[in-house]
Design a protein around this motif. Structure first.
Motif, PDB file in Angstrom:
ATOM      1  N   VAL A  59       0.863  -1.183   0.000  1.00 19.03           N
ATOM      2  CA  VAL A  59       0.000   0.000   0.000  1.00 19.03           C
ATOM      3  C   VAL A  59       0.905   1.240   0.000  1.00 19.03           C
ATOM      4  CG1 VAL A  59      -1.653   1.338   1.374  1.00 19.03           C
ATOM      5  CG2 VAL A  59      -1.949  -1.145   1.101  1.00 19.03           C
ATOM      6  N   GLY A  60       0.568   2.221  -0.836  1.00 24.32           N
ATOM      7  CA  GLY A  60       1.468   3.358  -1.024  1.00 24.32           C
ATOM      8  C   GLY A  60       1.273   4.505  -0.064  1.00 24.32           C
ATOM      9  N   TYR A  61       0.090   4.572   0.604  1.00 22.98           N
ATOM     10  CA  TYR A  61      -0.190   5.715   1.480  1.00 22.98           C
ATOM     11  C   TYR A  61      -0.937   5.221   2.713  1.00 22.98           C
ATOM     12  CZ  TYR A  61      -2.065  10.205   3.113  1.00 22.98           C
ATOM     13  OH  TYR A  61      -2.392  11.293   3.875  1.00 22.98           O
ATOM     14  N   LEU A  62      -0.403   5.533   3.891  1.00 20.92           N
ATOM     15  CA  LEU A  62      -1.057   5.200   5.152  1.00 20.92           C
ATOM     16  C   LEU A  62      -1.147   6.450   6.023  1.00 20.92           C
ATOM     17  CD1 LEU A  62       0.625   1.802   6.139  1.00 20.92           C
ATOM     18  CD2 LEU A  62      -1.740   2.128   5.376  1.00 20.92           C
ATOM     19  N   ARG A  63      -2.316   6.663   6.599  1.00 14.45           N
ATOM     20  CA  ARG A  63      -2.504   7.718   7.593  1.00 14.45           C
ATOM     21  C   ARG A  63      -2.786   7.031   8.922  1.00 14.45           C
ATOM     22  NH1 ARG A  63      -6.827  11.640   5.587  1.00 14.45           N
ATOM     23  NH2 ARG A  63      -5.157  12.052   4.097  1.00 14.45           N
ATOM     24  N   ILE A  64      -1.967   7.278   9.939  1.00 15.50           N
ATOM     25  CA  ILE A  64      -2.076   6.559  11.201  1.00 15.50           C
ATOM     26  C   ILE A  64      -2.294   7.535  12.353  1.00 15.50           C
ATOM     27  CG2 ILE A  64      -0.714   4.601  10.390  1.00 15.50           C
ATOM     28  CD1 ILE A  64       1.683   5.744  11.907  1.00 15.50           C
ATOM     29  N   SER A  65      -3.014   7.054  13.388  1.00 12.73           N
ATOM     30  CA  SER A  65      -3.352   7.929  14.501  1.00 12.73           C
ATOM     31  C   SER A  65      -3.454   7.143  15.800  1.00 12.73           C
ATOM     32  CB  SER A  65      -4.683   8.635  14.228  1.00 12.73           C
ATOM     33  OG  SER A  65      -5.117   9.362  15.353  1.00 12.73           O
ATOM     34  N   ASP A  66      -2.819   7.658  16.854  1.00 11.15           N
ATOM     35  CA  ASP A  66      -2.971   7.107  18.200  1.00 11.15           C
ATOM     36  C   ASP A  66      -2.319   8.067  19.192  1.00 11.15           C
ATOM     37  OD1 ASP A  66      -2.692   5.490  20.667  1.00 11.15           O
ATOM     38  OD2 ASP A  66      -3.320   3.840  19.368  1.00 11.15           O
ATOM     39  N   PRO A  67      -3.009   8.423  20.290  1.00 14.20           N
ATOM     40  CA  PRO A  67      -2.433   9.345  21.262  1.00 14.20           C
ATOM     41  C   PRO A  67      -1.670   8.657  22.388  1.00 14.20           C
ATOM     42  CG  PRO A  67      -4.726   8.990  21.789  1.00 14.20           C
ATOM     43  CD  PRO A  67      -4.433   8.144  20.560  1.00 14.20           C
ATOM     44  N   ASP A  68      -1.720   7.315  22.441  1.00 13.39           N
ATOM     45  CA  ASP A  68      -1.189   6.589  23.596  1.00 13.39           C
ATOM     46  C   ASP A  68       0.290   6.247  23.466  1.00 13.39           C
ATOM     47  OD1 ASP A  68      -3.704   6.664  24.738  1.00 13.39           O
ATOM     48  OD2 ASP A  68      -4.289   4.705  23.938  1.00 13.39           O
ATOM     49  N   THR A  69       0.852   5.763  24.571  1.00 15.31           N
ATOM     50  CA  THR A  69       2.234   5.295  24.594  1.00 15.31           C
ATOM     51  C   THR A  69       2.269   3.781  24.809  1.00 15.31           C
ATOM     52  OG1 THR A  69       2.372   5.748  26.979  1.00 15.31           O
ATOM     53  CG2 THR A  69       3.117   7.478  25.484  1.00 15.31           C
ATOM     54  N   ILE A  70       3.378   3.176  24.443  1.00 14.57           N
ATOM     55  CA  ILE A  70       3.555   1.726  24.572  1.00 14.57           C
ATOM     56  C   ILE A  70       3.874   1.370  26.019  1.00 14.57           C
ATOM     57  CG2 ILE A  70       4.990  -0.233  23.851  1.00 14.57           C
ATOM     58  CD1 ILE A  70       5.495   1.363  21.225  1.00 14.57           C
ATOM     59  N   ASP A  71       3.192   0.343  26.543  1.00 13.72           N
ATOM     60  CA  ASP A  71       3.556  -0.173  27.864  1.00 13.72           C
ATOM     61  C   ASP A  71       3.940  -1.643  27.766  1.00 13.72           C
ATOM     62  OD1 ASP A  71       1.251  -1.901  28.247  1.00 13.72           O
ATOM     63  OD2 ASP A  71       0.065  -0.109  28.684  1.00 13.72           O
ATOM     64  N   ARG A  72       4.392  -2.212  28.853  1.00 12.64           N
ATOM     65  CA  ARG A  72       4.952  -3.571  28.809  1.00 12.64           C
ATOM     66  C   ARG A  72       3.904  -4.630  28.467  1.00 12.64           C
ATOM     67  NH1 ARG A  72       9.925  -4.209  30.175  1.00 12.64           N
ATOM     68  NH2 ARG A  72       9.628  -6.416  30.611  1.00 12.64           N
ATOM     69  N   THR A  73       2.627  -4.384  28.820  1.00  8.50           N
ATOM     70  CA  THR A  73       1.598  -5.381  28.508  1.00  8.50           C
ATOM     71  C   THR A  73       1.321  -5.463  27.021  1.00  8.50           C
ATOM     72  OG1 THR A  73      -0.284  -3.855  28.729  1.00  8.50           O
ATOM     73  CG2 THR A  73       0.512  -4.921  30.740  1.00  8.50           C
ATOM     74  N   ASN A  74       1.786  -4.492  26.241  1.00  8.13           N
ATOM     75  CA  ASN A  74       1.585  -4.510  24.788  1.00  8.13           C
ATOM     76  C   ASN A  74       2.506  -5.499  24.085  1.00  8.13           C
ATOM     77  OD1 ASN A  74       1.261  -0.875  24.803  1.00  8.13           O
ATOM     78  ND2 ASN A  74      -0.315  -2.420  25.137  1.00  8.13           N
ATOM     79  N   ILE A  75       3.571  -5.931  24.765  1.00 12.30           N
ATOM     80  CA  ILE A  75       4.597  -6.743  24.103  1.00 12.30           C
ATOM     81  C   ILE A  75       4.050  -8.096  23.641  1.00 12.30           C
ATOM     82  CG2 ILE A  75       6.824  -7.923  24.472  1.00 12.30           C
ATOM     83  CD1 ILE A  75       7.676  -5.567  26.197  1.00 12.30           C
ATOM     84  N   ASN A  76       2.962  -8.574  24.267  1.00 14.61           N
ATOM     85  CA  ASN A  76       2.480  -9.913  23.905  1.00 14.61           C
ATOM     86  C   ASN A  76       1.810  -9.975  22.544  1.00 14.61           C
ATOM     87  OD1 ASN A  76      -0.183  -8.865  24.395  1.00 14.61           O
ATOM     88  ND2 ASN A  76      -0.869 -10.880  25.089  1.00 14.61           N
TER      89      ASN A  76
END
Length: 287
Positions: A59-76
């Protein structure tokens, strides 16, 4: 007359995506994928991984959005989450990962999330929108869905339920907007209502004592998500989006993705892919 030399960047793109070409109708089909403009709102276990799949598929164009930060529980489950990225903005970590995959990817990065003042700006000029905003932020999802509807853009969402996946498609041309269905979660944000609205139809193994324990986990502020299940959802979504957009030609008839109030339920334990439907009175069951 000297022959025009091929563009090295374009040739590199074709080489990078070459393993797709048989399935998408050759170079012409790959160019359809390259020309897609896709927005991904929410870069958690689904959104960040879905954005990565689209980048790898070309895909040639992506628009991404998220206000949060990564925490350790995201690693799974999140491709952007590792020991080095904990504490980083999800949107920035995702952008860095996407550009490591495809340097030629056009990327529009939003770190403020979906808000009332920017929802229409986020969806503008997109072909498809992926809504993977956290289920606990229904108000933001409603803003995104309303903006997509005003701009006549389809929205896809995957949700982990138990060990399986629900795949929803909001058709901007359909009379069904999903607004009333989701608004009940704002009026009653309890874990029980969340499970009833977004969990149904529940798999057979998520019943009785298991369901009670699952509900208590949500009440504690930690939604149980089996990391491997997210990969089922993101792959199913990517394939359905590209098929619906005409990028995967097939000779035999293949149905388009059902639009709400109908949706898909994939369960890896029961080995079933079924359609379900939300009835006029809000009851949810298999078709």
């Amino acid at each position: 007359m000297e022959a025009k030399k091929p563009d090295p960047a374009y040739m590199d793109y074709l080489e990078r995506t070459r393993r797709n070409h048989f399935w998408v109708g050759g170079e012409a089909g790959q160019l359809k994928i390259r020309n897609l403009r896709i927005g991904v709102a929410g870069l958690g276990g689904m959104g960040s991984n879905i954005a990565e799949i689209f980048a790898r598929l070309g895909v040639g164009y992506l628009r991404i959005s998220d206000p949060d930060t990564i925490d350790r529980t995201n690693i799974n489950r999140q491709v952007i989450a590792n020991e080095e990225t904990v504490g980083e903005k999800k949107a920035l970590a995702s952008a860095a990962e996407l550009h490591r995959i495809a340097k030629d990817l056009q990327l529009d990065v939003h770190t403020d999330g979906i808000q009332e003042h920017n929802a229409d700006q986020f969806v503008r000029d997109l072909d498809v929108i992926i809504n993977e905003i956290d289920v606990l932020h229904i108000d933001k999802q409603l803003l995104l869905l309303a903006a997509a509807r005003r701009n006549k853009i389809p929205v896809y969402t995957t949700l982990v339920v138990g060990l399986g996946i629900h795949l929803y498609k909001y058709d901007a041309q359909s009379p069904y907007s999903g607004h009333e269905f989701l608004t009940t979660l704002i009026d009653d944000p309890s874990a029980e209502n969340l499970i009833d609205r977004l969990g149904g139809p529940l798999p057979s193994y998520l019943q009785g004592k298991t369901l009670a324990a699952f509900t208590n986990e949500i009440k504690s502020g930690c939604v149980p998500i089996f990391g491997a299940s997210t990969y089922l959802g993101q792959s199913l979504l990517a394939i359905r989006v590209l098929y619906d957009q005409g990028c995967i030609p097939v000779q035999a008839h293949v149905p388009v993705t059902p639009s709400l109030p109908e949706f898909l339920v994939l369960d890896p334990l029961t080995l079933e892919l079924k359609k379900a439907k939300i009835s006029a009175n809000g009851k949810i069951d298999f078709i």
